[in-house]
Design a protein around this motif. Sequence first.
Motif, PDB file in Angstrom:
ATOM      1  N   PRO A1429       0.809  -1.230   0.000  1.00 43.14           N
ATOM      2  CA  PRO A1429       0.000   0.000   0.000  1.00 43.14           C
ATOM      3  C   PRO A1429       0.838   1.274   0.000  1.00 43.14           C
ATOM      4  N   ASP A1430       0.431   2.202  -0.886  1.00 45.19           N
ATOM      5  CA  ASP A1430       1.113   3.486  -1.028  1.00 45.19           C
ATOM      6  C   ASP A1430       0.114   4.597  -0.703  1.00 45.19           C
ATOM      7  N   GLU A1431       0.515   5.539   0.141  1.00 48.41           N
ATOM      8  CA  GLU A1431      -0.412   6.573   0.606  1.00 48.41           C
ATOM      9  C   GLU A1431      -0.936   7.422  -0.526  1.00 48.41           C
ATOM     10  N   ALA A1432      -0.121   7.593  -1.566  1.00 50.70           N
ATOM     11  CA  ALA A1432      -0.546   8.450  -2.677  1.00 50.70           C
ATOM     12  C   ALA A1432      -1.391   7.690  -3.700  1.00 50.70           C
ATOM     13  N   LEU A1433      -1.021   6.461  -3.993  1.00 50.98           N
ATOM     14  CA  LEU A1433      -1.691   5.715  -5.058  1.00 50.98           C
ATOM     15  C   LEU A1433      -2.879   4.904  -4.576  1.00 50.98           C
ATOM     16  N   ASP A1434      -2.873   4.515  -3.304  1.00 48.56           N
ATOM     17  CA  ASP A1434      -3.880   3.581  -2.821  1.00 48.56           C
ATOM     18  C   ASP A1434      -4.771   4.222  -1.761  1.00 48.56           C
ATOM     19  N   LYS A1435      -5.434   5.261  -2.149  1.00 52.99           N
ATOM     20  CA  LYS A1435      -6.301   5.950  -1.202  1.00 52.99           C
ATOM     21  C   LYS A1435      -7.582   5.178  -0.953  1.00 52.99           C
ATOM     22  N   GLU A1436      -7.994   4.347  -1.905  1.00 54.05           N
ATOM     23  CA  GLU A1436      -9.183   3.527  -1.751  1.00 54.05           C
ATOM     24  C   GLU A1436      -8.777   2.073  -1.551  1.00 54.05           C
ATOM     25  N   PRO A1437      -9.451   1.340  -0.661  1.00 48.47           N
ATOM     26  CA  PRO A1437      -9.124  -0.089  -0.457  1.00 48.47           C
ATOM     27  C   PRO A1437      -9.263  -0.863  -1.757  1.00 48.47           C
ATOM     28  N   SER A1438      -8.330  -1.788  -1.991  1.00 46.39           N
ATOM     29  CA  SER A1438      -8.332  -2.534  -3.251  1.00 46.39           C
ATOM     30  C   SER A1438      -8.057  -4.009  -2.986  1.00 46.39           C
ATOM     31  N   PRO A1439      -9.123  -4.835  -2.906  1.00 46.66           N
ATOM     32  CA  PRO A1439      -8.920  -6.284  -2.711  1.00 46.66           C
ATOM     33  C   PRO A1439      -8.106  -6.908  -3.837  1.00 46.66           C
ATOM     34  N   GLU A1440      -8.202  -6.342  -5.062  1.00 49.88           N
ATOM     35  CA  GLU A1440      -7.456  -6.899  -6.188  1.00 49.88           C
ATOM     36  C   GLU A1440      -5.952  -6.820  -5.931  1.00 49.88           C
ATOM     37  N   LYS A1441      -5.511  -5.705  -5.358  1.00 52.61           N
ATOM     38  CA  LYS A1441      -4.080  -5.561  -5.067  1.00 52.61           C
ATOM     39  C   LYS A1441      -3.652  -6.519  -3.956  1.00 52.61           C
ATOM     40  N   SER A1525       1.693  -0.617  11.833  1.00 49.24           N
ATOM     41  CA  SER A1525       0.927  -1.250  12.915  1.00 49.24           C
ATOM     42  C   SER A1525       0.530  -2.670  12.524  1.00 49.24           C
ATOM     43  N   GLY A1526       0.463  -3.510  13.536  1.00 43.75           N
ATOM     44  CA  GLY A1526       0.026  -4.883  13.324  1.00 43.75           C
ATOM     45  C   GLY A1526      -0.506  -5.431  14.632  1.00 43.75           C
ATOM     46  N   TRP A1527      -0.654  -6.715  14.728  1.00 45.30           N
ATOM     47  CA  TRP A1527      -1.143  -7.315  15.966  1.00 45.30           C
ATOM     48  C   TRP A1527      -0.602  -8.743  16.097  1.00 45.30           C
ATOM     49  N   THR A1528      -0.626  -9.232  17.321  1.00 48.87           N
ATOM     50  CA  THR A1528      -0.172 -10.610  17.586  1.00 48.87           C
ATOM     51  C   THR A1528      -1.352 -11.449  18.036  1.00 48.87           C
ATOM     52  N   LYS A1529      -1.285 -12.718  17.689  1.00 50.30           N
ATOM     53  CA  LYS A1529      -2.306 -13.668  18.112  1.00 50.30           C
ATOM     54  C   LYS A1529      -1.621 -15.029  18.272  1.00 50.30           C
ATOM     55  N   ASP A1530      -1.584 -15.500  19.531  1.00 53.18           N
ATOM     56  CA  ASP A1530      -0.934 -16.796  19.805  1.00 53.18           C
ATOM     57  C   ASP A1530       0.484 -16.838  19.262  1.00 53.18           C
ATOM     58  N   ARG A1531       1.238 -15.803  19.566  1.00 58.93           N
ATOM     59  CA  ARG A1531       2.646 -15.723  19.175  1.00 58.93           C
ATOM     60  C   ARG A1531       2.840 -15.623  17.669  1.00 58.93           C
ATOM     61  N   ASN A1532       1.804 -15.349  16.917  1.00 56.97           N
ATOM     62  CA  ASN A1532       1.918 -15.106  15.484  1.00 56.97           C
ATOM     63  C   ASN A1532       1.674 -13.632  15.222  1.00 56.97           C
ATOM     64  N   LEU A1533       2.361 -13.118  14.220  1.00 54.83           N
ATOM     65  CA  LEU A1533       2.316 -11.680  13.924  1.00 54.83           C
ATOM     66  C   LEU A1533       1.559 -11.454  12.621  1.00 54.83           C
ATOM     67  N   PHE A1534       0.715 -10.411  12.619  1.00 53.96           N
ATOM     68  CA  PHE A1534      -0.102 -10.107  11.430  1.00 53.96           C
ATOM     69  C   PHE A1534      -0.012  -8.631  11.098  1.00 53.96           C
ATOM     70  N   ILE A1535      -0.242  -8.345   9.808  1.00 51.12           N
ATOM     71  CA  ILE A1535      -0.286  -6.966   9.331  1.00 51.12           C
ATOM     72  C   ILE A1535      -1.381  -6.873   8.270  1.00 51.12           C
ATOM     73  N   ARG A1536      -1.966  -5.683   8.146  1.00 50.82           N
ATOM     74  CA  ARG A1536      -3.023  -5.513   7.149  1.00 50.82           C
ATOM     75  C   ARG A1536      -2.446  -4.895   5.895  1.00 50.82           C
ATOM     76  N   GLY A1537      -2.828  -5.475   4.745  1.00 55.19           N
ATOM     77  CA  GLY A1537      -2.399  -4.928   3.464  1.00 55.19           C
ATOM     78  C   GLY A1537      -3.357  -3.827   3.030  1.00 55.19           C
ATOM     79  N   HIS A1538      -3.912  -3.971   1.849  1.00 50.78           N
ATOM     80  CA  HIS A1538      -4.912  -3.002   1.389  1.00 50.78           C
ATOM     81  C   HIS A1538      -6.217  -3.215   2.149  1.00 50.78           C
ATOM     82  N   VAL A1539      -6.638  -4.458   2.206  1.00 52.42           N
ATOM     83  CA  VAL A1539      -7.859  -4.807   2.935  1.00 52.42           C
ATOM     84  C   VAL A1539      -7.607  -6.042   3.800  1.00 52.42           C
ATOM     85  N   LYS A1540      -6.922  -6.979   3.225  1.00 50.36           N
ATOM     86  CA  LYS A1540      -6.748  -8.299   3.834  1.00 50.36           C
ATOM     87  C   LYS A1540      -5.601  -8.300   4.854  1.00 50.36           C
ATOM     88  N   GLU A1541      -5.660  -9.234   5.836  1.00 50.06           N
ATOM     89  CA  GLU A1541      -4.557  -9.401   6.780  1.00 50.06           C
ATOM     90  C   GLU A1541      -3.565 -10.436   6.248  1.00 50.06           C
TER      91      GLU A1541
END
Length: 1589
Positions: A1429-1441, A1525-1541
């Motif tokens: 994700p790029d702040e300038a190009l991806d202002k709208e969520p894009s599941p395709e990306k 920013s991200g989050w942990t769950k059961d010692r696993n680490l996650f981050i959000r892309g455009h929409v999906k984790e």
Amino acid sequence: MLTVNLKTTIFFPPLGFCSLTEGFPLSKAMDYRKLPVNEWNENDVKCWLESTGIKKEYVEKLYAEEVTGPALMELDESFLKNIGMKGGQIHMLMCKRNKLLQLQENAQQAKHPSSKTSERTDAQADPVRPKNAPPEGTSGRDSCGPVDKTSRDSTTAASGKRQRNKSQAQSTDEVLELSNCRPFRSQNADFKYVRDRVLAPESGVNDLITPCHEYKSFTIAAELNKNQLQSKFACEVIRFASACMNIRTNGTIHFGIMDSVEGRGWKHGQIIGIKVKEREYYVDALDYIEKCFSEDVQEVARKCIHPPVFVEVISKDSQEQRFVVEVDIEPTSSLVKNKCFEVYLPKYIEKSQKVILTKERALYQRLGAKSEPVEHNDLVTFIQGLQNRDAQRENAELSSTQVHREISQNLGRKLSILLNDGKSYIDDSLRYILVTNRCENDNLNSINFLMRLNIFCVFDFDEDSNVSGLYSKYKEHHTTRSYFLQDFSNESKTGNPPTQKHLCLFDQTSWIFCNGRTDFLGGEKPCDEITWIRTKKKYLKKAITRICDEILPKRSFIVLFLLLSPVQKPLVDTFQEFYTEMNGTEYIVCIAESRENYGKWANLAQASCSIETLEQCSVVGMKLSHVDATIQTMLPSTAQPRHLPVSTRGLCTLPSLEEEKLFSLEILCVDQCDDIKLDFLTEKEIQEIEQNFYQGRKIIWENFWLADKKRCGEIIEREACKDASKLLDDILQGSGHNCSVAKLKIFHHPGSGGSTISRQVLWKRRKDLRCAVIKTSYPPATVCEHALAFREYEEKDICHCLPVLLLIEDYDEDYLEELRYELMDAVSTRKINSPRPYFILMCCRRSNDPERLCKASPLDTVAVTHKLTDSEKTLFRTKLEKLKQKDVKPEFILTFVLMCEEFNETYVRDFVGHILQGIDRSSRDTRLMCYVALLNFYVPNSYVSLSHCEAFLGLGVYTERISRAYDFKSHLSEQARMIFIELRESTTYISSVQIIHCLVAKEILHQLSGNEPQSQLAMTLLQEKTLFGNRFGRDEFIKFIRDLFIRRDKRSRGDNTDTLFSPFIEHVCKAEDCEKAIAILKAAYELLGKDPFFAQQLARLHYTNEKFKDAEYWAGVAKSHLPNDSYILDTEGQVYRRWFSFTVDKMSQDDIPENIIQKIEIALKAIKCFRAAQQAAKAERDIMNNAGYFGEVEVGCRLLKFLSMIPVFHRSPEGEYSELVKYLITDYIPKDIEKTWGRLHSRLKGLRQNLYNALEWISEDLSYFQTDKTHEKEEEDEKDEKEEQVYNPRKWLKRQSEVYAKFFISPSLTEESNTSPESQLMRRMNIYKKGGGSVTNILSFLTDKKENRSAEKLEEILSFYTENPQRDRLEDNDLINYILCHITLSCLAPGSAKLLPLQTLRDLSVRFFKGKRLFPASAYFLLTLLHWPDEALDKEPSPEKDEILNSALQTLKRLYDIKMKDVPTRKKRIYTHFFLGKGYGLRKIVHKTKIDKLISGSLDERRMKWLHGTVWNVGKIRDILKRVSGWTKDRNLFIRGHVKEFPILPLHRDSVPPGNENVTFYLGFSFNGLVAFNIEVENNLTASKTRSV
């Protein structure tokens, strides 16, 4: 089929023997050549089979089927076919067998040519003797008439199976062991005779109560029919009984004991035994009493003549059952008073086949040792003397009934002497092997002493032991591993026998169920004695042999027989096997409370040794509870529990059972050594403990304990100890780089006290940390499991446990890293969090340059050198003076004396010279000293086991009684005693020998070698058969020998340099010549089983010294052994590469065309070998070997250069290689070489594509993993290509790419057409020439210190590509390089006019997402970079990306797993190329080199900042990178892309906080996907500490 009557005695003919055993080793043939076939055992049959030429596999099968002599005689074709034997082999065996039997029959007839005549004559002369019986000796008496001729049969006559050769031809000069007679009137069925021992000579009248003895061989008579046997037996008994009763003396007549000998090789009184067909025959024979005695004394005679007693005759060599039949005569005064006993004697008449009695009665008496008739003239006198003899008998009986008070033995003292050689306490270094049978419930409370003995293994014959016996009790106190005999004997049915270390033999008691288990569900049920002997005895023998020959050294263990219930034969077999293996009873002890149990055991065991010998090593009749109490008082330590510290500042108890479960750790307790009975230690023993340390042995906990107790001097604390303690405190307090598994490294010069310092740190911290020493013989996974259990033991909250301090010594770097990763993963999966480290690995290792290693990592490393500070010098001098005041001679604390002198080279030389004055250079111990010095100097941590030393010096095994007090050093010269130290291996406690210090070893080699070069010393060592043939400790010895010749020095291991060969081989090459080195490697190759790696070294040594033909041969030898080993295939390629380079360098201008072709063929051979190495490396799952690719590129580029120098490919005036390029990439072939190079054209025209593929593979490989230069190379001029390939492969790749491209550029081909394949190739080659063309080359521009120059080159490279890549479709690799050039240029010159916008690059890269085929990993790597994700190009969520990202990340992970195979990730660290920065577009992509440039310090300091995470504290770095920013769950680490984790990989798992937390981190991009750095919990950023990465 030829059959033979088993009752016929068959012997080998003395002259015919050669024909049967021709070409067969005499030592084997001697065992059976004089035996009849029907007495052969399976070993005899095996020896004969081997002599016949039968295939070995069938010999082994017949041996396994237990084919004995009788079985061999009855073999038929159906049986042989059933065992898998082929027709030809069957035919040969049957012919050989029939020939053997026929030969022996002929020999028997030759031995008795008048056999028929003899039989007839003998039958007439002696009607009682059966046919075929050889002549007998006679006694000269005629009381029994003709029958008496068989009364003294002393010949070697047949009686079914003949006696063994030992008995048949016993030398009359040979001294046989004496045996005692069965006690008079004893009915003890356990009493046995041992075959071929001798009884005391026949005796006459003594005191009337002590029986007189008469012997009868009875061998022939025992084979007679019932009537003959009974008449003969009755005749001898009645005659002897009459004589005894008339004299009023007790007596015993023995049948089966040799009487008259007549020079036939027998001993008088020799026990041979007879075969007893039916016992009733002998019992019923005494019915002749009524016929032979007068009616008035028949009843008395019946009472005086006791029934026959059948005493079994045992033999180790035969299972045939024989007996000595004995009849006791007891004429009590009340029965025989005033009576006279005249008798008839029965005799058998052959003619009528009837038994008749002698015509007249005779009165017999004992005259000396004979029973003679009273002469007619003496009858009156004899009868008148009856009254006097009656009175003597009454007096004798009266005296014998008086009770003799038995003096009780001092069994307590005997027990003490047997177990500890008379010392006040038991030697706790000795191990025990327990052999026992059923333990009843009453005894279970009286075997507590067993719980405290150091029991190595138990041979348990109680099948219920696990349920209600000894095993059930022992398991409550100790951890064990249970086996059956076949498992322990290394003959497990699985076919995969475990190794000694994997069996945990030295850390857990092995419990061997010798006769199955009733409660075991997997079979192995108990069996009877006969079945056990047939099926399991062989495994018992193998197990005992394995223990005595391979596992436990002699004099290190005691075999304890504990007879708790009635004894059976298998228990006795166990004794006999140990007795044989240990050469006597010196280290065997037997304890039996029951005399009956002991009696049966001893009577059976006397087949191996005498009853008297057994009694000497046995404690009999002492109550088991008394034995228990007595032994416990002799133990050197008390039974007090051991304790560990806990997080609440209290203590917890650590029982032995729990401690032994953690067998991979040597645990140091709070109260370590407090259980030692200090009163038991004499001042001499305390001084010896202290002296051993200062002589050079490793410090033990007792040294610290005694120092704390003020019983010996204090241990000097060096400055490095304080440094290590301070670093440990820093680690425990966090110090800004806290992590779950911390490392504290101690590198030390050999002998400088590094091991002492590490143990001092442990000793001082044992009360506030949990401390242990790691046993590196166990795999890291096992150590990790035990370390976790150790940390959490008895802790209530596993999040607040005390840190565990683990010492690991002389480790392998790979082992340490694997252990660290295992611990980190284990911690992360447990979801525990602690402000302090969970584990601290204190790594102590020898190094020749500890200061350099400390400089490389100063924040966690301590260097210990021989150099002393001023304060340390004072401490050492003071300590030395104190030791001298205790009368400790300096020569017995040499290591300490040398340390006081800082191991000054001159001092060591003078010191060794002084010691070696007057030494006998020709003696065996001097030669041993040289061998040990050779190994100790060249092979770190090497030693020679005590067993090898003893074998070399010719010292015997268990010998005389004094062997318990045996001292190896007492057999050495004075000089050897000074420079040898005896060590014990930490896990097995196996004794070994070392020189006190490697520098002393070096000086000994120099001074003792004299004119003998070291190569000759090594050659002599290789010829020492006693050293290489010694089975005990052989694997370790062979490993050290291999290391001497093969192990190279490496700086990464702490050595001073990196060597091409082992230091010893390099020394021989330098100080002598390479021929000597080659000769010794050849000898080692032959001796060590034609080891292919020795052949590989020979190939390397030959090509290094330009002996290429020989190098080619040895590379082929190595390849023949391991045809699919990538390293050996690479060595073969290196032979041809070096050969090619050598011939090219030596080439002259006048070389003929044939020579040119030959050189090209050598180069092509090299390429072929390197490509084979590449294919082999792909198949190898546990290693990553890329040498084949590097080799192919190097030889290929050199070949291109060589081709360019050949006149036929002349250069153009502009300096271009147009002719060569045209030949290599088109169908064009110059006429001059069209025919002469016919077989080369196709291979040369494929050269360009092959080199391109290899360069691309190397580029991708370098893209995955870290390839930073080492700190040494940063400061050196990297001119050596090989060094560059290893230490800076990126630079090597760039240079080789330019060389490659230079020979494929031709302007003439470019001008023909811009769209032609040739033109496209020229464009690609120009890009290569400018430094592009591959991912790694393009990224290398980022490391150039002159960024402007790199930016200009990248702009020039971009100019070679089409101006409109969206219209003019680029090839896949070209598109990857094109996009990466933009990203790289953006990092160097963000304002460049050549840059395309991010969106355009995204559009170009979509091909890699939509394409159906698999692209290179770099394509998916670019997708993650461009589509994040790029702040300038991806202002709208894009599941395709997100779909693009998800697909790219999954493919990267799959390709990474394929790349890594089964190689541990610690061996190949993933490289993070880019980080997510602040900004947008291409500007948000930040390369790692930009971060490196913002870190101050040397390369090593920058590395440490990356390692400890302090890099993230640099303000300039925080300014350019973006925290996500991200989050942990059961010692696993996650981050959000455009929409999906998306799951994201933390650089270290332990940096992920436990639980479910919101976190922030820096985001990195690698070929394994996304990587998180500097993870912090989001809601407490100010308070959180930087976590380790």
